[in-house]
Every structure is written in structure tokens, then in C-alpha cells.
Design a protein around this motif. Sequence first.
Motif, short mmCIF file in Angstrom:
data_model
loop_
_atom_site.label_atom_id
_atom_site.label_comp_id
_atom_site.label_asym_id
_atom_site.label_seq_id
_atom_site.Cartn_x
_atom_site.Cartn_y
_atom_site.Cartn_z
N GLU A 6 0.86 -1.18 0.00
CA GLU A 6 0.00 0.00 0.00
C GLU A 6 0.90 1.23 0.00
OE1 GLU A 6 -3.12 2.83 0.85
OE2 GLU A 6 -2.79 1.09 -0.37
N ASP A 7 0.61 2.18 -0.85
CA ASP A 7 1.38 3.42 -0.90
C ASP A 7 0.43 4.59 -0.74
OD1 ASP A 7 3.13 5.47 -1.32
OD2 ASP A 7 3.48 5.03 -3.43
N PRO A 8 0.29 5.12 0.51
CA PRO A 8 -0.67 6.19 0.74
C PRO A 8 -0.33 7.49 0.02
CG PRO A 8 0.60 5.76 2.72
CD PRO A 8 0.99 4.73 1.71
N SER A 9 0.88 7.65 -0.44
CA SER A 9 1.24 8.88 -1.15
C SER A 9 1.15 8.71 -2.67
CB SER A 9 2.64 9.32 -0.75
OG SER A 9 3.58 8.33 -1.09
N ALA A 21 -5.87 15.20 5.22
CA ALA A 21 -5.00 16.16 5.91
C ALA A 21 -5.69 16.85 7.07
CB ALA A 21 -4.50 17.19 4.91
N GLU A 22 -7.00 16.99 7.00
CA GLU A 22 -7.77 17.67 8.05
C GLU A 22 -8.38 16.68 9.05
OE1 GLU A 22 -7.87 21.01 8.33
OE2 GLU A 22 -6.49 21.05 6.64
N GLU A 23 -8.03 15.43 8.98
CA GLU A 23 -8.60 14.40 9.86
C GLU A 23 -7.55 13.94 10.86
OE1 GLU A 23 -11.67 13.12 9.97
OE2 GLU A 23 -12.41 14.32 8.30
N VAL A 29 -3.97 7.39 13.76
CA VAL A 29 -3.99 5.94 13.54
C VAL A 29 -2.85 5.55 12.61
CG1 VAL A 29 -5.29 4.06 12.44
CG2 VAL A 29 -6.44 5.61 14.02
N ASP A 30 -2.62 6.33 11.57
CA ASP A 30 -1.52 6.05 10.64
C ASP A 30 -0.18 6.05 11.38
OD1 ASP A 30 -0.37 5.65 8.01
OD2 ASP A 30 0.29 7.73 8.15
N GLU A 31 0.02 7.03 12.24
CA GLU A 31 1.28 7.13 13.00
C GLU A 31 1.44 5.95 13.96
OE1 GLU A 31 4.90 8.48 13.54
OE2 GLU A 31 3.49 9.40 12.16
N VAL A 32 0.36 5.54 14.62
CA VAL A 32 0.42 4.41 15.55
C VAL A 32 0.81 3.13 14.82
CG1 VAL A 32 -1.00 2.89 17.00
CG2 VAL A 32 -1.16 5.36 17.26
N VAL A 33 0.17 2.87 13.68
CA VAL A 33 0.45 1.64 12.93
C VAL A 33 1.87 1.66 12.37
CG1 VAL A 33 -0.23 0.25 10.92
CG2 VAL A 33 -1.97 1.19 12.42
N LYS A 34 2.37 2.84 11.97
CA LYS A 34 3.75 2.94 11.48
C LYS A 34 4.75 2.54 12.55
CE LYS A 34 3.29 6.61 8.06
NZ LYS A 34 3.60 8.03 7.80
N VAL A 61 -7.45 0.48 8.85
CA VAL A 61 -8.90 0.55 8.68
C VAL A 61 -9.61 0.06 9.94
CG1 VAL A 61 -10.86 -0.43 7.41
CG2 VAL A 61 -8.87 0.40 6.16
N LEU A 62 -9.15 -1.07 10.49
CA LEU A 62 -9.79 -1.60 11.70
C LEU A 62 -9.61 -0.67 12.89
CD1 LEU A 62 -8.99 -5.42 11.52
CD2 LEU A 62 -11.20 -4.31 11.28
N PHE A 63 -8.41 -0.16 13.09
CA PHE A 63 -8.18 0.77 14.21
C PHE A 63 -9.06 2.01 14.08
CE2 PHE A 63 -3.58 -0.48 15.56
CZ PHE A 63 -4.07 -1.66 16.05
N TYR A 64 -9.12 2.57 12.87
CA TYR A 64 -9.92 3.76 12.67
C TYR A 64 -11.40 3.47 12.93
CZ TYR A 64 -12.11 7.82 10.66
OH TYR A 64 -12.88 8.95 10.49
#
Length: 80
Positions: A6-9, A21-23, A29-34, A61-64
Amino acid sequence: MIYQPEDPSQIYFTSRKDLVAEEPLVLWVDEVVKRLDLRELYGRYCERGAAFYDPGMQLRVLFYAYCDGVRSCREIEKRV
């Protein structure tokens, strides 16, 4: 299963990263999983078989969904 990262960028018409960006919850969640060590999870997949979704993305997705109070798989599917 064949791993397709997966490439989010990745650039579409608009970047998915710009869409969230505003969420702050999404970014959190992204930072935690990283920061998690997912080697054990990724180690369960191999190069044979059908392609599969990035396990890190699925975890995001599950964490969010859980943070947002969504527990139903069907409701998670609708929101994704």
C-alpha cells in the motif's frame, strides 16, 4: 499470496494523503500503525497465490473503525 504494498502517497487525481489532511484521527492511527512491529504479520504472506491487501492498511482501517465506534464489517465496508 502475492504482496502488493500500500502506498498512501500514490498519486491519483488527488492524493489520498491530501484527502485526510484535516482528519487528526486518521493521521494519529496512521502514525500508531507505522510504529508497530508488523514483521510477524507480514511474515505470514508469501509470493505464491493470489494478491492480497496490505496488512498494515487493513490494520489502519480496523483501528480507525474501532476508534469511530464502528464494529460491524458491513458498516466498515460502507465507510471505506
